[in-house]
Design an enzyme around this catalytic site. Structure first.
Site, PDB file in Angstrom:
ATOM      1  N   HIS A 108      57.533  21.320  61.933  1.00 36.36           N
ATOM      2  CA  HIS A 108      56.852  20.118  62.427  1.00 36.36           C
ATOM      3  C   HIS A 108      56.120  19.472  61.257  1.00 36.36           C
ATOM      4  O   HIS A 108      55.435  20.167  60.503  1.00 36.36           O
ATOM      5  CB  HIS A 108      55.871  20.488  63.543  1.00 36.36           C
ATOM      6  CG  HIS A 108      55.269  19.286  64.193  1.00 36.36           C
ATOM      7  ND1 HIS A 108      55.908  18.583  65.201  1.00 36.36           N
ATOM      8  CD2 HIS A 108      54.122  18.625  63.949  1.00 36.36           C
ATOM      9  CE1 HIS A 108      55.162  17.550  65.549  1.00 36.36           C
ATOM     10  NE2 HIS A 108      54.064  17.557  64.801  1.00 36.36           N
ATOM     11  N   ASP A 149      55.072  22.796  70.800  1.00 38.72           N
ATOM     12  CA  ASP A 149      54.383  22.824  69.496  1.00 38.72           C
ATOM     13  C   ASP A 149      53.223  23.812  69.431  1.00 38.72           C
ATOM     14  O   ASP A 149      52.293  23.638  68.643  1.00 38.72           O
ATOM     15  CB  ASP A 149      53.856  21.421  69.112  1.00 38.72           C
ATOM     16  CG  ASP A 149      54.988  20.508  68.637  1.00 38.72           C
ATOM     17  OD1 ASP A 149      56.064  21.025  68.264  1.00 38.72           O
ATOM     18  OD2 ASP A 149      54.795  19.288  68.620  1.00 38.72           O
TER      19      ASP A 149
HETATM   20  C1  GRF Z   1      61.430  16.414  59.236  1.00 35.02           C
HETATM   21  O1  GRF Z   1      60.281  15.839  58.671  1.00 35.02           O
HETATM   22  C2  GRF Z   1      61.058  17.312  60.369  1.00 35.02           C
HETATM   23  O2  GRF Z   1      59.846  17.981  60.200  1.00 35.02           O
HETATM   24  C3  GRF Z   1      60.906  16.308  61.474  1.00 35.02           C
HETATM   25  O3  GRF Z   1      61.934  15.357  61.263  1.00 35.02           O
HETATM   26  C4  GRF Z   1      62.306  15.368  59.888  1.00 35.02           C
HETATM   27  C5  GRF Z   1      63.770  15.714  59.850  1.00 35.02           C
HETATM   28  O4  GRF Z   1      64.333  15.499  58.627  1.00 35.02           O
HETATM   29  N1  GRF Z   1      60.899  16.944  62.756  1.00 35.02           N
HETATM   30  P1  GRF Z   1      65.850  15.946  58.349  1.00 35.02           P
HETATM   31  O5  GRF Z   1      66.699  15.517  59.546  1.00 35.02           O
HETATM   32  O6  GRF Z   1      65.878  17.423  58.149  1.00 35.02           O
HETATM   33  O7  GRF Z   1      66.242  15.178  57.130  1.00 35.02           O
END
Ligand code: GRF
Length: 196
Positions: A108, A149
């Site tokens: 998260h 969460d």
């Molecule tokens: C990340 O910042 C994750 O924490 C959030 O969405 C983003 C996803 O990035 N939930 P990716 O799809 O791995 O590039």
């Protein structure tokens, strides 16, 4: 740990974390293997990225995540032992959590419990942090339980929010910290879990 551990990564969008985890595990010759990527989004960039690396991606529609028996059967048939949520934007059904207790890991992009819970995902998290003029944000890697969460925290790292930061620039900084840490935390958690 000697035997292979199969993991499935769930991703809904760009999938940079999924690819980064894959590259890390391959470069280390790890016996943790990404068996497949599960997505709910037919247009997710991760589909083409995974294809170019020969990682199988399976699309399940949004209804399946509300009633996941088909998905559970699939994961069990494939011998999946752990699930990693990497930018996965659907709620994880209780039935799936019961089948994989303590074996679903999520990332998260904030310092939970701050900026977590329903509706707090993706850029919305960073917009809220900027709006509140927080001095720090960061990442939280945690286990998934029935409370959104709120599962056991495995790792957190702070990221300084500068006065010039926008939601987008903060998202970029945080993503870099995710890439640096997520594969290591996954690896350490799975190893320690299997040693118990
Ligand atoms: C990340 O910042 C994750 O924490 C959030 O969405 C983003 C996803 O990035 N939930 P990716 O799809 O791995 O590039």
């Amino acid at each position: 740990m000697t035997s292979t551990t199969k993991i499935a990564i769930f991703a809904s969008g760009s999938g940079s974390n999924a690819i980064n985890i894959y590259n890390y595990l391959i470069s280390k010759g790890s016996n943790i293997k990404i068996d497949c990527i599960i997505t709910n989004n037919a247009k997710a960039d991760i589909i083409n990225k995974a294809k170019s690396l020969n990682i199988e991606t399976i699309l399940f529609d949004n209804l399946t995540f509300l009633n996941p028996s088909k998905l559970i059967d699939f994961l069990l048939d494939r011998g999946i032992q752990f699930i990693v949520l990497a930018g996965f934007l659907r709620h994880i059904h209780e039935d799936l959590i019961n089948i994989f207790p303590q074996r679903i890991i999520n990332i998260h992009p904030s310092l939970l419990p701050k900026y977590g819970g329903k509706g707090m995902y993706g850029i919305k998290v960073h917009e809220a942090v900027i709006k509140d003029k927080e001095e720090f944000s960061g990442i939280t890697i945690h286990l998934v339980n029935k409370e959104y969460d709120k599962g056991q925290i495995l790792y957190q790292e702070k990221v300084k929010v500068s006065k010039e930061d926008t939601a987008l620039s903060l998202a970029k900084k945080i993503l870099e910290v995710e890439h640096k840490n997520f594969p290591l935390v996954i690896e350490q958690y799975i190893q320690s879990y299997k040693e118990i």
